[in-house]
Enzyme design. Sequence first.
Site, PDB file in Angstrom:
ATOM      1  N   SER A 131      -7.499  54.124   2.671  1.00  0.00           N
ATOM      2  CA  SER A 131      -6.805  55.289   2.119  1.00  0.00           C
ATOM      3  C   SER A 131      -5.305  55.064   2.142  1.00  0.00           C
ATOM      4  CB  SER A 131      -7.147  56.507   2.984  1.00  0.00           C
ATOM      5  OG  SER A 131      -6.330  57.598   2.632  1.00  0.00           O
ATOM      6  N   TYR A 155      -7.625  60.833  11.324  1.00  0.00           N
ATOM      7  CA  TYR A 155      -8.374  60.269  10.201  1.00  0.00           C
ATOM      8  C   TYR A 155      -7.689  59.002   9.691  1.00  0.00           C
ATOM      9  CZ  TYR A 155      -9.804  59.471   5.387  1.00  0.00           C
ATOM     10  OH  TYR A 155     -10.215  58.865   4.232  1.00  0.00           O
ATOM     11  N   LYS A 159      -8.860  54.767   9.652  1.00  0.00           N
ATOM     12  CA  LYS A 159      -8.816  53.819   8.535  1.00  0.00           C
ATOM     13  C   LYS A 159      -7.955  52.608   8.906  1.00  0.00           C
ATOM     14  CE  LYS A 159     -11.438  56.044   5.653  1.00  0.00           C
ATOM     15  NZ  LYS A 159     -12.763  55.508   5.320  1.00  0.00           N
TER      16      LYS A 159
HETATM   17  P1  NAD Z   1     -18.061  61.818   0.633  1.00  0.00           P
HETATM   18  O1  NAD Z   1     -18.090  62.638   1.861  1.00  0.00           O
HETATM   19  O2  NAD Z   1     -18.398  62.458  -0.663  1.00  0.00           O
HETATM   20  O3  NAD Z   1     -18.997  60.529   0.796  1.00  0.00           O
HETATM   21  C1  NAD Z   1     -19.235  59.929   2.047  1.00  0.00           C
HETATM   22  C2  NAD Z   1     -20.725  59.702   2.181  1.00  0.00           C
HETATM   23  O4  NAD Z   1     -20.970  59.106   3.459  1.00  0.00           O
HETATM   24  C3  NAD Z   1     -21.540  60.995   2.117  1.00  0.00           C
HETATM   25  O5  NAD Z   1     -22.625  60.826   1.234  1.00  0.00           O
HETATM   26  C4  NAD Z   1     -22.012  61.194   3.552  1.00  0.00           C
HETATM   27  O6  NAD Z   1     -23.261  61.858   3.610  1.00  0.00           O
HETATM   28  C5  NAD Z   1     -22.082  59.772   4.053  1.00  0.00           C
HETATM   29  N1  NAD Z   1     -21.953  59.637   5.503  1.00  0.00           N
HETATM   30  C6  NAD Z   1     -21.048  60.246   6.316  1.00  0.00           C
HETATM   31  N2  NAD Z   1     -21.247  59.867   7.592  1.00  0.00           N
HETATM   32  C7  NAD Z   1     -22.278  58.984   7.585  1.00  0.00           C
HETATM   33  C8  NAD Z   1     -22.956  58.250   8.581  1.00  0.00           C
HETATM   34  N3  NAD Z   1     -22.618  58.346   9.878  1.00  0.00           N
HETATM   35  N4  NAD Z   1     -23.978  57.443   8.235  1.00  0.00           N
HETATM   36  C9  NAD Z   1     -24.358  57.347   6.920  1.00  0.00           C
HETATM   37  N5  NAD Z   1     -23.765  58.018   5.925  1.00  0.00           N
HETATM   38  C10 NAD Z   1     -22.728  58.827   6.255  1.00  0.00           C
HETATM   39  O7  NAD Z   1     -16.606  61.140   0.558  1.00  0.00           O
HETATM   40  P2  NAD Z   1     -15.908  60.357  -0.627  1.00  0.00           P
HETATM   41  O8  NAD Z   1     -14.822  61.207  -1.154  1.00  0.00           O
HETATM   42  O9  NAD Z   1     -16.917  59.794  -1.535  1.00  0.00           O
HETATM   43  O10 NAD Z   1     -15.222  59.206   0.220  1.00  0.00           O
HETATM   44  C11 NAD Z   1     -15.840  57.955   0.422  1.00  0.00           C
HETATM   45  C12 NAD Z   1     -14.965  57.111   1.330  1.00  0.00           C
HETATM   46  O11 NAD Z   1     -13.676  57.012   0.751  1.00  0.00           O
HETATM   47  C13 NAD Z   1     -14.771  57.711   2.724  1.00  0.00           C
HETATM   48  O12 NAD Z   1     -14.776  56.644   3.654  1.00  0.00           O
HETATM   49  C14 NAD Z   1     -13.392  58.335   2.651  1.00  0.00           C
HETATM   50  O13 NAD Z   1     -12.761  58.353   3.908  1.00  0.00           O
HETATM   51  C15 NAD Z   1     -12.690  57.387   1.704  1.00  0.00           C
HETATM   52  N6  NAD Z   1     -11.570  58.010   0.977  1.00  0.00           N
HETATM   53  C16 NAD Z   1     -11.776  59.146   0.242  1.00  0.00           C
HETATM   54  C17 NAD Z   1     -10.715  59.733  -0.424  1.00  0.00           C
HETATM   55  C18 NAD Z   1     -10.897  60.996  -1.213  1.00  0.00           C
HETATM   56  O14 NAD Z   1      -9.880  61.667  -1.511  1.00  0.00           O
HETATM   57  N7  NAD Z   1     -12.105  61.381  -1.600  1.00  0.00           N
HETATM   58  C19 NAD Z   1      -9.430  59.158  -0.362  1.00  0.00           C
HETATM   59  C20 NAD Z   1      -9.267  57.993   0.377  1.00  0.00           C
HETATM   60  C21 NAD Z   1     -10.338  57.430   1.053  1.00  0.00           C
HETATM   61  C1  WQD Z   2      -2.308  67.265  -2.822  1.00  0.00           C
HETATM   62  C2  WQD Z   2      -1.116  68.192  -2.982  1.00  0.00           C
HETATM   63  C3  WQD Z   2      -0.768  69.687  -1.127  1.00  0.00           C
HETATM   64  C4  WQD Z   2      -4.445  71.987  -1.662  1.00  0.00           C
HETATM   65  C5  WQD Z   2      -5.490  64.231   1.307  1.00  0.00           C
HETATM   66  C6  WQD Z   2      -5.687  63.444   2.561  1.00  0.00           C
HETATM   67  C7  WQD Z   2      -5.793  61.998   2.282  1.00  0.00           C
HETATM   68  C8  WQD Z   2      -6.777  61.665   1.168  1.00  0.00           C
HETATM   69  C9  WQD Z   2      -6.725  62.607   0.018  1.00  0.00           C
HETATM   70  C10 WQD Z   2      -8.711  60.619   2.135  1.00  0.00           C
HETATM   71  C11 WQD Z   2      -0.287  68.347  -1.709  1.00  0.00           C
HETATM   72  C12 WQD Z   2      -1.125  70.454  -2.368  1.00  0.00           C
HETATM   73  C13 WQD Z   2      -3.423  71.064  -1.776  1.00  0.00           C
HETATM   74  C14 WQD Z   2      -4.191  73.349  -1.978  1.00  0.00           C
HETATM   75  C15 WQD Z   2      -1.907  72.766  -2.524  1.00  0.00           C
HETATM   76  N1  WQD Z   2      -8.129  61.638   1.602  1.00  0.00           N
HETATM   77  N2  WQD Z   2      -2.185  71.453  -2.202  1.00  0.00           N
HETATM   78  N3  WQD Z   2      -2.933  73.668  -2.406  1.00  0.00           N
HETATM   79  O1  WQD Z   2      -2.648  65.714   0.865  1.00  0.00           O
HETATM   80  O2  WQD Z   2      -2.415  63.825  -0.790  1.00  0.00           O
HETATM   81  O3  WQD Z   2      -4.301  63.810   0.693  1.00  0.00           O
HETATM   82  O4  WQD Z   2      -6.596  63.943   0.441  1.00  0.00           O
HETATM   83  O5  WQD Z   2      -8.278  59.576   2.492  1.00  0.00           O
HETATM   84  O6  WQD Z   2      -6.149  61.388   3.472  1.00  0.00           O
HETATM   85  O7  WQD Z   2      -4.587  63.683   3.419  1.00  0.00           O
HETATM   86  O8  WQD Z   2      -4.230  65.523  -1.133  1.00  0.00           O
HETATM   87  O9  WQD Z   2      -5.377  67.143  -2.566  1.00  0.00           O
HETATM   88  O10 WQD Z   2      -5.006  67.719  -0.128  1.00  0.00           O
HETATM   89  O11 WQD Z   2      -3.056  67.670  -1.689  1.00  0.00           O
HETATM   90  O12 WQD Z   2      -0.792  73.129  -2.903  1.00  0.00           O
HETATM   91  O13 WQD Z   2      -5.058  74.207  -1.879  1.00  0.00           O
HETATM   92  O14 WQD Z   2      -1.592  69.494  -3.291  1.00  0.00           O
HETATM   93  O15 WQD Z   2       0.185  70.356  -0.369  1.00  0.00           O
HETATM   94  O16 WQD Z   2       1.068  68.467  -2.090  1.00  0.00           O
HETATM   95  P1  WQD Z   2      -3.293  64.761  -0.036  1.00  0.00           P
HETATM   96  P2  WQD Z   2      -4.525  67.051  -1.367  1.00  0.00           P
END
Ligand code: NAD
Ligand code: WQD
Length: 354
Positions: A131, A155, A159
């Site tokens: 991330s 979190y 990562k």
């Molecule tokens: P998500 O929660 O939709 O998908 C994660 C999946 O992992 C789910 O299906 C959940 O059931 C499964 N899971 C959780 N814990 C588990 C475990 N202990 N064993 C087996 N399965 C398990 O999330 P996503 O948005 O698809 O994110 C996927 C990955 O990407 C995550 O590692 C997340 O941290 C990372 N990530 C997501 C974002 C984002 O904004 N969505 C941003 C950066 C990084």
């Molecule tokens: C985006 C912008 C908020 C919600 C987070 C995690 C990051 C990553 C993605 C996994 C910001 C604003 C948000 C709302 C708002 N996940 N906002 N009203 O903060 O970049 O990242 O999600 O790795 O780890 O920290 O994304 O979508 O939460 O926010 O005004 O109801 O929207 O303040 O400026 P962010 P976000």
Amino acid sequence: MNKRLLVTGGAGYIGTHTLVELIENGFSPVVLDNFSNSCPESIRRVEEITGSKIEVFEGDICSSSDLAAVFDHAKATGEIFDAVIHFAGLKAVGESVAQPLRYYETNVGGTLALLKAMDTYGVRNIVFSSSATVYGVPIRLPYDEGHPISPTNPYGWTKAISERVLEDWANTGEGRSAVCLRYFNPIGAHPSGRIGEDPRDTPNNLFPFITQVAVGKRPFLSVFGNDYDTVDGTGVRDYVHVVDLACGHVKAVEFGFTSEGFSAFNLGTGKGTSVLELKHAFEQATQAAVRHEFKARRPGDIAAAFASVQLAEQSLGWRAKKSIDDMCIDGWRWQSSNPDGYTAFAESADQRNT
Ligand code: NAD
Ligand code: WQD
């Protein structure tokens, strides 16, 4: 023969979109998911989109016996996996502050357990969901991959620590490859409208909140802060279409087959968009209204974050192609045709089966 991949967390938001791209590019994915933040209906939808049956194991990445069951089965029924894509984990920043041990256990412990299983069965390639959060407060923008790693919440540390473990694992000189993908802000949905993001509770992230206001599930969007030093005072982020992100995984898997050691790539567009700009683009693209109210800044938020995208382009041959309008239109198609996510469909499917 098609390359076989294990996809942990494949039933989730990014996992399902990646399964579609993997299958369309000739890979054979097998899913391990405990459905703690997803449901089997999402996989059924991927099967519907691709016309391919997907093998799914319900299990926990932290459980060595669940992992052994998956790897044993793969070995017994043909070839062991050529690579693993590791999505499974917990992802809510606020929750990680309240429950840090649960986050370290699942995200770091799960990665360790998975690597041990891979070693046991001789699997040497992994692509990991990292991330942009690992960078923390920017000392320069855009963030390049050499930016210091300094997360500001548990979190983010899960990562960063997992990346470190993967780096040491990949650098033993035994032909291993670990590719970490640092996602910026994935939004949108598959253009079919059949799969998309399905938050279980109140969304933490901006885009699902916008779509839930538009569909009438929430009265208004709280905009957290309008006094940042940005184009209009609201927070700026690098939103990337989830299908572009999914394509980045195909490129990363292919890169891993031809490289050794550790690498990390940003997956973003390189462009920043403010909260109000995204809300406006959504309203323009979809003709759906989103009421908003300004609120105080969200603790821990930064003013702006966006990616340097050169390294991914040079090394992976990947570049995001889709626009903010595509993200809005596709995200809205998913939300408006599935206002309650997968739940309603999953329940009716269960009832049909009883
Ligand atoms: P998500 O929660 O939709 O998908 C994660 C999946 O992992 C789910 O299906 C959940 O059931 C499964 N899971 C959780 N814990 C588990 C475990 N202990 N064993 C087996 N399965 C398990 O999330 P996503 O948005 O698809 O994110 C996927 C990955 O990407 C995550 O590692 C997340 O941290 C990372 N990530 C997501 C974002 C984002 O904004 N969505 C941003 C950066 C990084
Ligand atoms: C985006 C912008 C908020 C919600 C987070 C995690 C990051 C990553 C993605 C996994 C910001 C604003 C948000 C709302 C708002 N996940 N906002 N009203 O903060 O970049 O990242 O999600 O790795 O780890 O920290 O994304 O979508 O939460 O926010 O005004 O109801 O929207 O303040 O400026 P962010 P976000």
